[in-house]
Design an enzyme around this catalytic site. Structure first.
Site, PDB file in Angstrom:
ATOM      1  N   CYS A  30     -93.449  49.174  54.544  1.00  0.00           N
ATOM      2  CA  CYS A  30     -92.160  48.863  55.152  1.00  0.00           C
ATOM      3  C   CYS A  30     -91.219  48.366  54.065  1.00  0.00           C
ATOM      4  CB  CYS A  30     -92.340  47.743  56.177  1.00  0.00           C
ATOM      5  SG  CYS A  30     -93.664  48.068  57.348  1.00  0.00           S
ATOM      6  N   ASN A  48     -94.679  43.364  55.293  1.00  0.00           N
ATOM      7  CA  ASN A  48     -95.085  44.686  54.794  1.00  0.00           C
ATOM      8  C   ASN A  48     -96.552  44.553  54.388  1.00  0.00           C
ATOM      9  OD1 ASN A  48     -95.351  47.168  53.492  1.00  0.00           O
ATOM     10  ND2 ASN A  48     -94.509  46.391  51.582  1.00  0.00           N
ATOM     11  N   GLY A  49     -97.429  45.336  55.025  1.00  0.00           N
ATOM     12  CA  GLY A  49     -98.854  45.264  54.687  1.00  0.00           C
ATOM     13  C   GLY A  49     -99.706  45.240  55.939  1.00  0.00           C
ATOM     14  N   LYS A  58     -96.263  70.325  48.588  1.00  0.00           N
ATOM     15  CA  LYS A  58     -94.808  70.176  48.756  1.00  0.00           C
ATOM     16  C   LYS A  58     -94.333  70.879  50.021  1.00  0.00           C
ATOM     17  CE  LYS A  58     -94.091  67.607  46.715  1.00  0.00           C
ATOM     18  NZ  LYS A  58     -94.618  66.805  45.661  1.00  0.00           N
ATOM     19  N   GLU A  74     -95.603  69.138  53.251  1.00  0.00           N
ATOM     20  CA  GLU A  74     -95.050  67.803  53.452  1.00  0.00           C
ATOM     21  C   GLU A  74     -93.600  67.824  53.945  1.00  0.00           C
ATOM     22  OE1 GLU A  74     -94.840  66.016  49.316  1.00  0.00           O
ATOM     23  OE2 GLU A  74     -94.933  64.189  50.477  1.00  0.00           O
TER      24      GLU A  74
HETATM   25  C1  AGP Z   1     -95.902  63.360  47.036  1.00  0.00           C
HETATM   26  O1  AGP Z   1     -94.959  64.329  47.351  1.00  0.00           O
HETATM   27  C2  AGP Z   1     -96.402  62.606  48.169  1.00  0.00           C
HETATM   28  N1  AGP Z   1     -95.369  61.983  48.884  1.00  0.00           N
HETATM   29  C3  AGP Z   1     -97.648  61.773  47.975  1.00  0.00           C
HETATM   30  O2  AGP Z   1     -98.701  62.672  47.862  1.00  0.00           O
HETATM   31  C4  AGP Z   1     -97.714  60.777  46.785  1.00  0.00           C
HETATM   32  O3  AGP Z   1     -97.793  61.475  45.592  1.00  0.00           O
HETATM   33  C5  AGP Z   1     -98.954  59.874  46.974  1.00  0.00           C
HETATM   34  O4  AGP Z   1     -98.795  59.139  48.144  1.00  0.00           O
HETATM   35  C6  AGP Z   1     -99.187  58.962  45.801  1.00  0.00           C
HETATM   36  O5  AGP Z   1     -98.129  58.090  45.601  1.00  0.00           O
HETATM   37  P1  AGP Z   1     -98.012  57.256  44.283  1.00  0.00           P
HETATM   38  O6  AGP Z   1     -97.869  58.221  43.159  1.00  0.00           O
HETATM   39  O7  AGP Z   1     -96.813  56.396  44.478  1.00  0.00           O
HETATM   40  O8  AGP Z   1     -99.280  56.462  44.133  1.00  0.00           O
END
Ligand code: AGP
Length: 611
Positions: A2, A102-103, A488, A491
């Site tokens: 969050c 947040n958490g 990509k 998502e």
């Molecule tokens: C990437 O397009 C994604 N949103 C997701 O896979 C992201 O790379 C993953 O959550 C890891 O995030 P980070 O690199 O901030 O650890």
């Protein structure tokens, strides 16, 4: 995960809170809320849905919000579905305390049962609400003491910000495993999960450490450690400019960030390649021959896109430095009894530096004795602070949920690292190193070339973007790129996309390849080029529509595919940085064609700070 903001000062808090929350919506956007102290009472407004819904409610309110101290929250649901009741802020029974979080409070169930037994009445399904009731339960005339007692009872991860009507000029906040910063103003102070929320107000910040608590008034910020002992914090001066976090004329952050890749890559390489291209300079590592020889094994740990960068890292580290490398999905690593010891180097890749799975995996590797090296984009993020060594990617803030420039800069760093290890171990010749260094320096311009050729990609996205299944195939480094291209597309455009090592298709998945199914075939790996052409023939024989991704001067490819996306010719170990760019653009234009919310795809958030 969050976004949190807080303000105390002479101005009406509401405008800072809403503007700050907008900057943090990338962290979660299923509901939003604010709380304000006004005339000695706590006033709360919240709404399910995007921040704009909350803004509308606030604007339509007959009684304007005029408080000069307040907190706000944009939510990504963990405990309890997205709803107005479950949105933050949460209060205790009598409305004396209010909290945003947040958490995850892992022991919330047992705390809730205990509190219910003691007569507390809960309104929401959230884990967070227990915090407000605990505060009420433990309050004995002093707000800070009650917060400290409350924190001692909590298990899990949190960034928490509290207000109380008993101390109406004070915000108290604390964090463990989730980010929280304090912005230092002149006669006003700010609290936020991330810098974009405060940068237009101040560049001076304190980055709170785990188990630190800050007592924030308009003229003062006092930081205490877990024992309540004052901590002398260093001011962290933010250097990037406010515009860097804005869309700058592009329709979406994702497109802007795709176009920022040449600069991001140039920045990330800056100072790390010798002027005469003779070597890689990674001053932040300073590894000796003995240090490198002491490493028996490398394990790369990451999630999602960062994991795909890890796959490229494995390929290059093994190829260049002849070191054995495993790549592990962070959420699996911790629970699989990993074989890690003092002779292991754990490389942690994370754009945000806050992904909780990755952070937890890093802690596990450390516990088992591994040396840790983080590759991250966020200075002073949790992962950066926990790691023994850090290499930063200098991509600048990445706002779109779909990672693009952070990914390509991760590719640059793993490539630099592989060459760096090889030069220490003497496993690449001087000529090979020079050629790679030169090749790296060409990449920003070559990406610009790819970005100038977007019209065929736009056409394909219109032509094939409404197909429900799309396949990506490739071999060697192209396979890692295929995985990233398919992630990509899934998502942001919600198309079912699968990536396969091209030679693996015939072991099952080929059954799904039928007439007119689009297959994106990457063919940039010269060592396996002929094999790749055979795999393309396999899918063509099933009447798939094949879009090849190949070099500008490749005249063979067009004999075998229906369409070709061209990229400039590059060193065979660097093509991955170029070939992913058209796939990012393809995903982007398909998402636009399908009317999807490109920057904030459904069910996802930028920073995944829950397990
Ligand atoms: C990437 O397009 C994604 N949103 C997701 O896979 C992201 O790379 C993953 O959550 C890891 O995030 P980070 O690199 O901030 O650890």
């Amino acid at each position: 995960m969050c976004g949190i903001v807080g303000y105390v000062g002479p101005k009406e808090a509401v405008s800072f809170l809403l503007a700050g929350m907008e900057k943090l919506e990338y962290r979660g956007y299923d509901s939003a809320g604010i709380a304000m102290l006004e005339k000695g009472e706590i006033r709360i407004e919240k709404s399910v849905g995007r921040l704009s819904f909350l803004e509308k409610i606030i604007n339509q309110n007959k009684e304007k919000l005029t408080g000069t101290i307040g907190i706000g929250h944009t939510r990504w649901a963990t405990h309890g579905r997205p709803s107005t009741i479950n949105s933050h802020p949460h209060t205790d029974c009598d409305g004396n305390f209010v909290v945003v979080h947040n958490g995850i409070i892992e022991n919330y169930q047992s705390l809730k049962e205990m509190l219910i037994e003691r007569g507390h009445i809960f309104k929401s399904e959230t884990d967070t609400e227990v915090v407000a009731h605990l505060l009420e339960e433990l309050y004995d005339g002093d707000f800070l003491t009650a917060v400290q007692k409350t924190l001692r009872k909590l298990e899990g991860s949190y960034a928490l910000v509290f207000l109380s009507k008993y101390q109406p000029d004070t915000i108290i906040c604390s964090k463990k495993d989730n980010p929280l910063i304090i912005g230092l103003g002149d006669g006003e102070n700010f609290v936020a999960s991330d810098i974009p929320a405060i940068i237009s107000h101040t560049r001076k910040t304190y980055i709170l450490g785990d188990n630190e608590t800050a007592v924030v008034t308009k003229d003062n910020v006092k930081v205490l450690d877990y024992r309540g002992v004052p901590v002398k914090k260093k001011i962290f001066e933010v250097e990037w400019d406010a515009q860097a976090a804005e869309k700058g004329g592009y329709e979406h952050f994702m497109l802007k960030e795709i176009y920022e890749q040449p600069k991001a890559i140039r920045d990330t390489m800056s100072g790390r390649i010798a002027k005469d291209n003779s070597k890689i300079v990674l001053e932040e590592l300073n590894f000796s021959v003995e240090d490198i020889n002491d490493i028996e094994r490398i394990v790369i740990v990451a999630c999602g896109t960062a994991y795909h960068a890890g796959m490229v890292g494995k390929y290059l580290l093994e190829k260049f430095a002849r070191m054995p490398v495993e790549v592990e999905i962070a959420s699996e690593f911790r629970y699989k009894d990993p074989i890690v010891n003092e002779k292991t180097l754990a490389i942690i890749i994370s754009q945000s530096g806050e992904t909780i799975d990755t952070l937890a995996a890093m802690k596990e590797a450390k516990k088992l004795g591994a040396k840790t090296l983080a590759i991250t984009n966020v200075v002073s993020s949790s992962i950066a602070r926990e790691a023994d060594k850090v290499i930063y990617t200098w991509a600048g803030p990445e706002i779109a949920v779909a990672s693009t420039k952070a990914y390509t800069t991760q590719l640059i760093v793993v490539t630099l690292l592989a060459i760096y290890f090889a030069q220490i171990k003497n496993t690449l010749s001087k000529e090979e190193i020079k050629e790679l260094c030169q090749g790296l320096k060409f990449l920003p311009e070559q990406i610009n070339d790819v970005l100038e050729e977007i019209s065929p990609i736009k056409t394909f996205s219109k032509q094939y973007g409404f197909n429900e299944n799309i396949f990506f195939i490739g071999r060697a480094l192209d396979y890692a790129v295929a995985l990233e291209g398919s992630l990509k597309l899934k998502e942001i455009s919600y198309v079912h996309a699968e990536a396969y090592a091209a030679g693996e298709l015939k072991h099952g998945t080929l059954a799904l390849v039928v007439k007119e199914v689009p297959v994106i075939a990457l063919a940039t790996q010269e060592d396996v080029y002929d094999k790749m052409i055979s795999n393309i023939k396999e899918v063509k024989a099933r009447e798939a529509v094949v879009i090849g991704v190949a070099f500008q001067d490749d005249q063979e490819i067009e004999k075998h595919v229906d369409h070709v996306i061209r990229i400039p010719r590059a060193n065979k170990f660097l093509t991955h940085v170029l070939s992913v760019v058209p796939l990012q653009l393809l995903a982007y234009f398909v998402a636009v064609t399908r009317g999807c919310d490109v920057d904030k795809p459904r069910n996802l958030a930028k920073s995944v700070t829950v397990e």
